[in-house]
Write a protein that holds these residues in place. Structure first.
Motif, PDB file in Angstrom:
ATOM      1  N   ARG A 146      29.401  21.976  35.697  1.00 29.49           N
ATOM      2  CA  ARG A 146      29.850  20.940  36.623  1.00 29.49           C
ATOM      3  C   ARG A 146      31.372  20.852  36.616  1.00 29.49           C
ATOM      4  O   ARG A 146      32.042  21.461  35.793  1.00 29.49           O
ATOM      5  N   GLY A 147      31.902  20.081  37.539  1.00 30.25           N
ATOM      6  CA  GLY A 147      33.334  19.749  37.556  1.00 30.25           C
ATOM      7  C   GLY A 147      34.264  20.945  37.556  1.00 30.25           C
ATOM      8  O   GLY A 147      34.077  21.911  38.304  1.00 30.25           O
ATOM      9  N   ILE A 148      35.280  20.867  36.719  1.00 31.33           N
ATOM     10  CA  ILE A 148      36.310  21.911  36.668  1.00 31.33           C
ATOM     11  C   ILE A 148      35.718  23.242  36.242  1.00 31.33           C
ATOM     12  O   ILE A 148      36.102  24.300  36.757  1.00 31.33           O
ATOM     13  N   GLU A 161      38.867  14.375  40.338  1.00 30.86           N
ATOM     14  CA  GLU A 161      37.572  13.751  40.617  1.00 30.86           C
ATOM     15  C   GLU A 161      36.451  14.695  40.179  1.00 30.86           C
ATOM     16  O   GLU A 161      36.230  15.739  40.783  1.00 30.86           O
ATOM     17  N   THR A 162      35.764  14.327  39.105  1.00 28.52           N
ATOM     18  CA  THR A 162      34.653  15.105  38.564  1.00 28.52           C
ATOM     19  C   THR A 162      33.566  14.145  38.100  1.00 28.52           C
ATOM     20  O   THR A 162      33.799  12.927  38.016  1.00 28.52           O
ATOM     21  N   THR A 188      41.508  17.270  43.174  1.00 33.13           N
ATOM     22  CA  THR A 188      40.158  17.800  43.363  1.00 33.13           C
ATOM     23  C   THR A 188      40.052  19.099  42.575  1.00 33.13           C
ATOM     24  O   THR A 188      41.067  19.716  42.226  1.00 33.13           O
ATOM     25  N   VAL A 189      38.826  19.528  42.313  1.00 35.99           N
ATOM     26  CA  VAL A 189      38.669  20.780  41.570  1.00 35.99           C
ATOM     27  C   VAL A 189      39.262  21.955  42.352  1.00 35.99           C
ATOM     28  O   VAL A 189      39.766  22.916  41.766  1.00 35.99           O
TER      29      VAL A 189
END
Length: 255
Positions: free
Chosen positions: A24-26, A194-195, A222-223
């Motif tokens: 997820r996320g980065i 934002e994650t 953002t990523v």
């Protein structure tokens, strides 16, 4: 006139990349960026279902990806996994966590959790990847996922700052130790992105406003803001960069 110079390639065709915290996320964004650049990507995380889903999505797009389901805080298991696999050319050392609290209120349990993952696990994960690279005679790039908080302080961030300042320090020393093996080591230092991990923080309007006041470009990251930087650090485009930090903070640390 002399010949025009050739821009170094941002492509990673034929190379192998490993990303921790890739579900997820980065981490997910890093895996996607590296796969799009041509690398075979191994996605590593504790939750097999998350990384299986991401790897499947990447393969459906024609990219090359596999998974490694384990907890990076299990240093022995991670070391064994690296010894059993072929060497990687790029490593995004991304798994991390944060437990914000006022300095006077940080419990020992939170200190142990954050430092165990952000420092101990990250340190020995990089060591295991580097050992395999050195033994195979493979050059490449280790990208330690740090933070702007590895360069400044922050309210309720004493523990997180401690972990990321530690990462900044060991990354510089790693770069010196590994330079003779042509393994580069740098940190990537984002602002608030934002994650899924940061989303609960921004549900507090006052906190979100305080963050936006510090980010001079006036928006959360953002990523996608990090994906080009990850490819840059992993590729020959950054061939002379080691022991340094790439700070992507919207101007947070400029004043």
């Amino acid at each position: 006139m002399s010949a025009l110079p050739t821009t170094p390639a941002f492509r990673l065709d034929g190379r192998r990349a490993l990303v921790t915290g890739a579900g997820r996320g980065i981490g997910l964004a890093a895996a996607t960026a590296l796969a799009e650049a041509g690398a075979h990507v191994t996605l590593c995380a504790r939750t097999a279902s998350e990384i299986d889903e991401v790897a499947s999505a990447l393969r459906k797009k024609g990219f090359s990806a596999d998974t490694l389901a384990l907890d990076v805080t299990d240093v022995a298991a991670f070391r064994a996994a690296m010894e059993a696999r072929g060497p990687y050319h790029a490593f995004v050392n991304n798994a991390g966590t944060n437990r914000p609290n006022s300095f006077t209120e940080v419990p020992v349990e939170d200190f142990d959790v954050v430092m165990n993952l952000n420092v101990r696990a990250a340190y020995f994960a990089a060591q295991s990847v580097a050992r395999r690279m050195v033994s195979a005679g493979v050059s490449g790039s280790i990208i330690n996922m740090s933070s702007q908080m590895g360069h400044v302080g922050g309210v309720n961030r004493s523990l997180y700052c401690a972990s990321k300042w530690a990462m900044e320090g060991f990354s510089k020393a790693m770069a010196l130790d590994l330079a003779a093996s042509k393994i580069r080591v740098n940190t990537l230092c984002p602002t608030f992105i934002e994650t899924p991990m940061t989303k609960p923080f921004f549900e507090n309007p006052a906190f979100k406003e305080s963050v936006l006041q510090k980010i001079k470009l006036g928006r959360l990251g953002t990523v996608e803001d990090l994906m080009g930087a990850i490819v840059f650090l992993a590729s020959d485009a950054s061939a002379l960069m080691t022991g340094s930090s790439l700070v992507i903070d919207g101007g947070w640390t400029a004043d």
